[in-house]
Design a protein around this motif. Structure first.
Motif, PDB file in Angstrom:
ATOM      1  N   GLN A 119      -0.425  11.558 -13.469  1.00  0.00           N
ATOM      2  CA  GLN A 119      -0.897  11.983 -12.159  1.00  0.00           C
ATOM      3  C   GLN A 119      -1.878  13.145 -12.225  1.00  0.00           C
ATOM      4  O   GLN A 119      -2.694  13.310 -11.334  1.00  0.00           O
ATOM      5  CB  GLN A 119       0.298  12.376 -11.276  1.00  0.00           C
ATOM      6  CG  GLN A 119       1.232  11.224 -10.951  1.00  0.00           C
ATOM      7  CD  GLN A 119       0.546  10.136 -10.153  1.00  0.00           C
ATOM      8  OE1 GLN A 119       0.003  10.370  -9.090  1.00  0.00           O
ATOM      9  NE2 GLN A 119       0.571   8.929 -10.679  1.00  0.00           N
TER      10      GLN A 119
ATOM     11  N   LEU B  36     -11.633   8.173 -11.797  1.00  0.00           N
ATOM     12  CA  LEU B  36     -10.260   8.152 -12.312  1.00  0.00           C
ATOM     13  C   LEU B  36     -10.141   7.180 -13.470  1.00  0.00           C
ATOM     14  O   LEU B  36      -9.508   7.481 -14.498  1.00  0.00           O
ATOM     15  CB  LEU B  36      -9.291   7.767 -11.190  1.00  0.00           C
ATOM     16  CG  LEU B  36      -7.809   7.692 -11.559  1.00  0.00           C
ATOM     17  CD1 LEU B  36      -7.286   9.060 -12.005  1.00  0.00           C
ATOM     18  CD2 LEU B  36      -6.994   7.184 -10.376  1.00  0.00           C
TER      19      LEU B  36
ATOM     20  N   ALA C 119      -4.501  12.508  -9.586  1.00  0.00           N
ATOM     21  CA  ALA C 119      -4.442  11.131  -9.101  1.00  0.00           C
ATOM     22  C   ALA C 119      -3.627  11.015  -7.821  1.00  0.00           C
ATOM     23  O   ALA C 119      -3.936  10.189  -6.953  1.00  0.00           O
ATOM     24  CB  ALA C 119      -3.854  10.231 -10.190  1.00  0.00           C
ATOM     25  N   ARG C 120      -2.589  11.816  -7.678  1.00  0.00           N
ATOM     26  CA  ARG C 120      -1.745  11.719  -6.491  1.00  0.00           C
ATOM     27  C   ARG C 120      -2.505  12.159  -5.242  1.00  0.00           C
ATOM     28  O   ARG C 120      -2.473  11.497  -4.214  1.00  0.00           O
ATOM     29  CB  ARG C 120      -0.481  12.558  -6.678  1.00  0.00           C
ATOM     30  CG  ARG C 120       0.509  12.467  -5.506  1.00  0.00           C
ATOM     31  CD  ARG C 120       1.742  13.322  -5.767  1.00  0.00           C
ATOM     32  NE  ARG C 120       1.402  14.716  -5.941  1.00  0.00           N
ATOM     33  CZ  ARG C 120       1.186  15.556  -4.932  1.00  0.00           C
ATOM     34  NH1 ARG C 120       1.268  15.133  -3.685  1.00  0.00           N
ATOM     35  NH2 ARG C 120       0.893  16.824  -5.161  1.00  0.00           N
TER      36      ARG C 120
ATOM     37  N   PHE D 284     -14.168   7.979  -6.425  1.00  0.00           N
ATOM     38  CA  PHE D 284     -12.976   8.542  -7.046  1.00  0.00           C
ATOM     39  C   PHE D 284     -12.298   7.508  -7.936  1.00  0.00           C
ATOM     40  O   PHE D 284     -11.861   7.829  -9.055  1.00  0.00           O
ATOM     41  CB  PHE D 284     -11.979   9.046  -6.003  1.00  0.00           C
ATOM     42  CG  PHE D 284     -10.719   9.570  -6.623  1.00  0.00           C
ATOM     43  CD1 PHE D 284     -10.649  10.869  -7.094  1.00  0.00           C
ATOM     44  CD2 PHE D 284      -9.605   8.748  -6.778  1.00  0.00           C
ATOM     45  CE1 PHE D 284      -9.499  11.345  -7.713  1.00  0.00           C
ATOM     46  CE2 PHE D 284      -8.453   9.211  -7.390  1.00  0.00           C
ATOM     47  CZ  PHE D 284      -8.400  10.522  -7.850  1.00  0.00           C
ATOM     48  N   ASP D 285     -12.186   6.269  -7.457  1.00  0.00           N
ATOM     49  CA  ASP D 285     -11.550   5.226  -8.267  1.00  0.00           C
ATOM     50  C   ASP D 285     -12.282   5.045  -9.595  1.00  0.00           C
ATOM     51  O   ASP D 285     -11.650   4.887 -10.646  1.00  0.00           O
ATOM     52  CB  ASP D 285     -11.546   3.898  -7.507  1.00  0.00           C
ATOM     53  CG  ASP D 285     -10.597   3.896  -6.319  1.00  0.00           C
ATOM     54  OD1 ASP D 285      -9.681   4.751  -6.297  1.00  0.00           O
ATOM     55  OD2 ASP D 285     -10.771   3.055  -5.415  1.00  0.00           O
TER      56      ASP D 285
ATOM     57  N   ARG E 188      -5.743  12.424  -5.101  1.00  0.00           N
ATOM     58  CA  ARG E 188      -7.066  11.817  -5.157  1.00  0.00           C
ATOM     59  C   ARG E 188      -8.160  12.891  -5.042  1.00  0.00           C
ATOM     60  O   ARG E 188      -9.082  12.792  -4.229  1.00  0.00           O
ATOM     61  CB  ARG E 188      -7.232  10.732  -4.081  1.00  0.00           C
ATOM     62  CG  ARG E 188      -6.302   9.536  -4.310  1.00  0.00           C
ATOM     63  CD  ARG E 188      -6.502   8.458  -3.252  1.00  0.00           C
ATOM     64  NE  ARG E 188      -7.840   7.904  -3.266  1.00  0.00           N
ATOM     65  CZ  ARG E 188      -8.268   6.936  -4.100  1.00  0.00           C
ATOM     66  NH1 ARG E 188      -7.432   6.455  -5.038  1.00  0.00           N
ATOM     67  NH2 ARG E 188      -9.498   6.479  -4.032  1.00  0.00           N
ATOM     68  N   LYS E 189      -8.015  13.901  -5.894  1.00  0.00           N
ATOM     69  CA  LYS E 189      -8.965  15.011  -5.916  1.00  0.00           C
ATOM     70  C   LYS E 189      -9.418  15.263  -7.354  1.00  0.00           C
ATOM     71  O   LYS E 189      -8.644  15.102  -8.294  1.00  0.00           O
ATOM     72  CB  LYS E 189      -8.325  16.291  -5.375  1.00  0.00           C
ATOM     73  CG  LYS E 189      -7.975  16.261  -3.891  1.00  0.00           C
ATOM     74  CD  LYS E 189      -9.231  16.356  -3.021  1.00  0.00           C
ATOM     75  CE  LYS E 189      -8.890  16.487  -1.552  1.00  0.00           C
ATOM     76  NZ  LYS E 189     -10.108  16.557  -0.714  1.00  0.00           N
TER      77      LYS E 189
ATOM     78  N   PRO F 153     -14.080   7.189  -1.657  1.00  0.00           N
ATOM     79  CA  PRO F 153     -12.921   6.531  -2.284  1.00  0.00           C
ATOM     80  C   PRO F 153     -13.294   5.710  -3.516  1.00  0.00           C
ATOM     81  O   PRO F 153     -12.591   5.759  -4.537  1.00  0.00           O
ATOM     82  CB  PRO F 153     -12.373   5.648  -1.159  1.00  0.00           C
ATOM     83  CG  PRO F 153     -12.754   6.369   0.092  1.00  0.00           C
ATOM     84  CD  PRO F 153     -14.109   6.942  -0.195  1.00  0.00           C
TER      85      PRO F 153
END
Length: 238
Positions: free
Chosen positions: A129, A163, A140-141, A159-160, A143-144, A156
């Motif tokens: 996370q 990540l 990850a939790r 970010f994906d 989303r930052k 979004p």
């Protein structure tokens, strides 16, 4: 963590997957080296467990191909009945990270897998996370993503994509693998969607060596996201 097992004996393949899944991992099993190599073009794995004696190509050849095309990651565990010293030396020399003789001893097997993952991904927390790399912290939790403690504004999809890159640092990733992971499908030929998002991330996240990372385009294949020091060392050795 996603693990690939290349084992042609059905009972042993089932045992390997059962042990891994009971330990909390996701296991994909392949009965032939060629099947695995085809899958590797579309899927990313965190660790490979490869039998030496396979019905088509040898495990030795599979390991050699992976190291030539994917670099130092993912880590590889040879799992085989060939336990002579010369075989062990050959397996490690071609690029395996560890060597375990059959028959499988469950507790030792899982312990070796966990040890390989810890060595290969030392900065990755067990819950996956919160990741730290260079000047970056990826949550990850929430989303930052933060650079030197400052939040970065990402869409979004951006970010994906970020990540996925941070979770696969050090790997050579094909365009198809990235597109399937982030968009859920491979884009049509000629699409610039991935390249556009990569370009935005380079700017928004300042993906450059002075921040501890390097994102490289690999001609006709895809991208490799690396620690800047690792990339520099590999270039100096070339």
């Amino acid at each position: 963590m996603r693990i690939a097992s290349v084992e042609d004996d059905p009972s042993q393949a089932a045992q390997i997957c059962q042990l891994l899944e009971e330990a909390g991992f996701t296991c994909s099993s392949f009965a032939a080296g060629s099947d695995f190599l085809r899958a590797l073009r579309e899927h990313a794995f965190d660790l490979l467990i490869i039998d030496w004696q396979l019905p088509d190509v040898s495990g030795y050849e599979v390991v050699s191909w992976v190291r030539q095309h994917a670099g130092r990651l993912p880590p590889i565990l040879f799992l085989t009945s060939r336990a002579d010293e010369a075989d062990i030396v050959a397996g490690l020399a071609v690029g395996a990270d560890d060597y375990l003789a059959k028959p499988v001893r469950p507790a030792e097997f899982v312990a070796r897998v966990r040890a390989l993952l810890r060595r290969a991904y030392p900065s990755a927390p067990h819950d996956d996370q919160l990741m730290r790399q260079g000047c970056y912290v990826v949550d990850a939790r929430r989303r930052k993503i933060m650079i030197s403690g400052l939040d970065v504004e990402l869409s979004p999809r951006e970010f994906d994509l970020a990540l996925f890159l941070f979770r696969n640092i050090g790997r050579l990733l094909s365009r198809e693998v990235i597109e399937q992971a982030v968009w859920g499908r491979a884009m049509e030929a000629g699409s610039r969607t991935l390249d556009t998002h990569i370009s935005r991330l380079r700017i928004k996240l300042a993906l450059r060596p002075d921040n501890g990372v390097r994102l490289m385009s690999v001609y006709s294949h895809g991208y490799r996201f690396e620690e800047a020091g690792v990339a520099a060392a590999e270039q100096s050795d070339a």
